[in-house]
Every structure is written in C-alpha cells, then in structure tokens.
Design a protein around this motif. Structure first.
Motif, PDB file in Angstrom:
ATOM      1  N   MET A 213       0.847  -1.203   0.000  1.00  0.00           N
ATOM      2  CA  MET A 213       0.000   0.000   0.000  1.00  0.00           C
ATOM      3  C   MET A 213       0.879   1.248   0.000  1.00  0.00           C
ATOM      4  SD  MET A 213      -2.971   1.055   2.711  1.00  0.00           S
ATOM      5  CE  MET A 213      -3.960   2.509   2.439  1.00  0.00           C
ATOM      6  N   GLN A 214       0.583   2.166  -0.891  1.00  0.00           N
ATOM      7  CA  GLN A 214       1.394   3.366  -1.012  1.00  0.00           C
ATOM      8  C   GLN A 214       1.104   4.334   0.121  1.00  0.00           C
ATOM      9  OE1 GLN A 214       0.504   4.677  -4.963  1.00  0.00           O
ATOM     10  NE2 GLN A 214       1.993   3.328  -5.914  1.00  0.00           N
ATOM     11  N   ARG A 215       2.188   4.863   0.730  1.00  0.00           N
ATOM     12  CA  ARG A 215       2.066   5.760   1.874  1.00  0.00           C
ATOM     13  C   ARG A 215       2.285   7.212   1.493  1.00  0.00           C
ATOM     14  NH1 ARG A 215       6.767   3.683   5.260  1.00  0.00           N
ATOM     15  NH2 ARG A 215       6.269   5.580   6.425  1.00  0.00           N
ATOM     16  N   PHE A 216       2.932   7.470   0.353  1.00  0.00           N
ATOM     17  CA  PHE A 216       3.309   8.839  -0.025  1.00  0.00           C
ATOM     18  C   PHE A 216       2.803   9.165  -1.427  1.00  0.00           C
ATOM     19  CE2 PHE A 216       6.543   7.239   2.868  1.00  0.00           C
ATOM     20  CZ  PHE A 216       6.660   8.256   3.792  1.00  0.00           C
ATOM     21  N   ASP A 217       2.512  10.432  -1.626  1.00  0.00           N
ATOM     22  CA  ASP A 217       2.266  10.898  -2.995  1.00  0.00           C
ATOM     23  C   ASP A 217       3.587  11.023  -3.744  1.00  0.00           C
ATOM     24  OD1 ASP A 217      -0.624  11.305  -2.822  1.00  0.00           O
ATOM     25  OD2 ASP A 217      -0.130  12.924  -1.419  1.00  0.00           O
ATOM     26  N   TYR A 218       4.607  11.583  -3.043  1.00  0.00           N
ATOM     27  CA  TYR A 218       5.925  11.771  -3.660  1.00  0.00           C
ATOM     28  C   TYR A 218       7.017  11.396  -2.661  1.00  0.00           C
ATOM     29  CZ  TYR A 218       3.453  14.658  -7.102  1.00  0.00           C
ATOM     30  OH  TYR A 218       2.596  15.113  -8.078  1.00  0.00           O
ATOM     31  N   LEU A 219       8.034  10.716  -3.143  1.00  0.00           N
ATOM     32  CA  LEU A 219       9.270  10.539  -2.399  1.00  0.00           C
ATOM     33  C   LEU A 219      10.377  11.281  -3.134  1.00  0.00           C
ATOM     34  CD1 LEU A 219       9.247   6.819  -1.170  1.00  0.00           C
ATOM     35  CD2 LEU A 219       9.284   8.890   0.249  1.00  0.00           C
TER      36      LEU A 219
END
Length: 353
Positions: free
Chosen positions: A1-7
């Motif tokens: 599951m993705q936690r960030f919009d941008y890294l």
C-alpha cells in the motif's frame, strides 16, 4: 500500500548503479511518484564529476523499466558548498516546482501532498538527510559491495582497462552507455586528469601522515567585475579560477595571496594598495573541495576603489594562460566553468558585501 504521494531521492549518480535502482524500486513501492535530484548538477567536469546532469538523466532513463518512466522525475541541483540553507531552499523549490507542474490540472499546492525523503542514513556522506525534518524518512539499506567512487576509478583508470569487471554492479543499459561514453571527446580529458591526480597523491604516499595543503585565493572586485584566471595546467586545465596557489614555507598567508595574485595576473596595482584594500578573509575547508587531497584555502576579498582610469590592465602569468575582468552578472552564470569550489567561495563573499 502506497504511503506517499511523492518521495524525494537525492544523490550524485556518478554513475548510476544497481544500488540506485534498489532505492528507486523501494521508493516506487511506497509512493506514487519519485523526484530524483541530481547533486553537483552545474559543477565543472572532473574525475569526481565526469558526467553532466543531462548525461546522468540519460543513464537513469536507460536503466528504468518502461512502466516506471512516467512516475520518475529527474532534476538537477547545485551544491551550494558553504551555505546549507541555500541548498535546502533550492531542493525545496525544485520539489515544489515538480509537483506544481505534475498537478497543474488539479490546482493543488505541494503542501497538500504527502512527501517523504528516501535514502540510507548509514552512509556517512548523507548528513543532508537531517536537513529536511518536514519530510518523513524512508530507509533503504545500501547495496553491499557497491561504491560509486570505486566504479569511477575503475572506469577512468589506465590499469583497469577491463571495465567489464564492474558490469555486475551496473544496470546493463548503463554499462552500455558508459562504454559508448568512452568513445567520446570528454573521456580522454577526464582520464588524463585522473592520471595527474593519482601521480600527485602518489608523490605524498610515503609521508607518515596524509598531507594537508594550505593555499590562498584572491577574490578581487572592481566596479562590478571580478578578476579571474584561466588555468594553464592540470588539474582543471582550461577552467576559470581565482588567482591563488600554495603558501610558501617562509611567508605569511597575507603576503602569499598578494604574491600569487600578482604572479598570475600581472595586476598593475602596487602591493601596499592591494594589502590596504583587503576587506575580509575566510577559511574554506570543505574536505572534498580539492581532488588533490585535503586542501584548506585562505581566501581574501580585495575591493579596489575606482580611479577614473577604468579597470587595471591584467595578463596571464605563471600558472595562468589568461587573466580577465569578468562582469559579476556574467560570473553568476559560470558555475560549470569554475575550478573546484571557487564559484561558491565568491558567492559567499558577495553575500558579505
């Protein structure tokens, strides 16, 4: 599951290797998009920075699978070697601009997105990770056995012509890119520079302790111009630089900077006037400021008063094949043409005027 919009992934990518791809893969598993920031993006070509920012992006793009391409943004950032806050501001601005362009149709601001910083804090050169407390950190361990400096040494070394030994540490597309780079005009120049630096360091190898060199540099300002010299020999042959050089054993540092200034520029100003025109001085001691080894320089700001006779005449001498007065407006665009950290030294002094 993705936690960030941008890294955000900050590095120098000289060259792109499998450790970088490992970080990118881990980042895209946790974020929708990745912003790759290439450091040293406007520094002059050297054995430590043999590839331009556009070339590093080309390497990276060649290594990325097709399905990752639109999820990865690549931008370049200057080093700002003696001003961390300027560097942090530039990084933040770059991230904001990338997000603004990427989301222009949505009308959102960067602050409305979740942003994180990806990297390894166990790398002793990654102190910069501490400079962004507003971005949550994502730790990705370094890939064992991969060292970018060793890869560069192998790539540029005469004694390691079998670069294929490094192939298992590089994405295949990057290895092919590097082999093509060897056929270009830049490669022989960088190899010659590397050979010179290795010979220079070898001459000091028998010393009981690693040597620390002391140098001087003159930042001479006159009527909105700065005095620069073009280097005659290696290292940095053909690059513009501040007049300066090594301090001799029997002279005070202030005398050394005036001696070097007059030797390299033939500046038609009496030495007592130059000494009386010193407005500030500072030690610049970044451990990586010189590829010759640990080199600490004492830089002096010399502001010459206009006399109505125009700019004093200068000509190259000693280690310089040319000396020239450069408008400060033009100097601000010369970062990629300046030797070592001289661009950053000048900018530090200009901030004090």
């Amino acid at each position: 599951m993705q936690r960030f919009d941008y890294l955000v992934f900050i590095g120098r990518f000289q060259p792109v290797h499998l450790g970088h791809l490992k970080v990118i893969e881990a980042a895209l598993a946790q974020a929708d998009k990745l912003i790759v920031i290439c450091g040293s993006s406007r520094q002059a070509i050297s054995p430590r920075n043999p590839f331009t920012q556009s070339e590093r992006e080309a390497m990276l793009r060649a290594a990325l699978p097709a399905e990752w391409q639109e999820r990865v943004f690549v931008v370049g950032c200057s080093d700002r070697m003696y001003n961390d806050q300027q560097w942090v501001t530039e990084v933040q601005s770059l991230v904001d601009k990338v997000i603004a362009v990427d989301t222009a149709s949505l009308g959102h601001r960067a602050a409305e997105f979740s942003i994180g910083l990806v990297g390894s804090s166990r790398n002793r050169n990654n102190y910069y990770l501490q400079l962004f407390p507003q971005w949550q950190r994502v730790e990705v361990p370094d890939e064992p056995g991969i060292d970018a400096a060793q890869l560069r040494d192998c790539f540029l070394s005469d004694t390691c012509s079998d670069f294929e030994h490094c192939a298992d540490k590089l994405p295949p597309a990057v290895f092919d890119w590097l082999m093509r780079f060897k056929q270009g005009e830049v490669y022989p120049y960088v190899v010659a520079e590397q050979r010179y630096l290795q010979d220079f360091r070898q001459r000091w190898a028998a010393a009981p302790y690693p040597p620390t060199f002391v140098t001087v540099d003159a930042v001479v300002i006159h009527s909105g111009h700065i005095l620069l010299v073009r280097r005659r020999g290696m290292p940095g042959r053909g690059l513009w630089a501040l007049p300066g050089g090594f301090v001799e054993q029997d002279e005070p540092i202030r005398d050394a900077v005036i001696r070097e200034l007059k030797e390299e520029t033939r500046l038609k100003v009496p030495s007592p006037v130059l000494a009386g025109s010193i407005r500030a001085n500072r030690v610049f001691d970044h451990p990586q400021r010189s590829l010759r080894g640990r080199t600490i320089t004492h830089a002096f700001l010399i502001e010459l008063t206009p006399t109505g006779d125009g700019l004093p005449k200068v000509r190259g001498g000693d280690d310089a094949d040319r000396a020239s007065w450069v408008p400060l407006s033009e100097f601000s665009r010369m970062e990629a043409q300046l030797f070592e950290d001289h661009f950053y030294i000048v900018n530090w002094f200009l901030g004090q005027i």
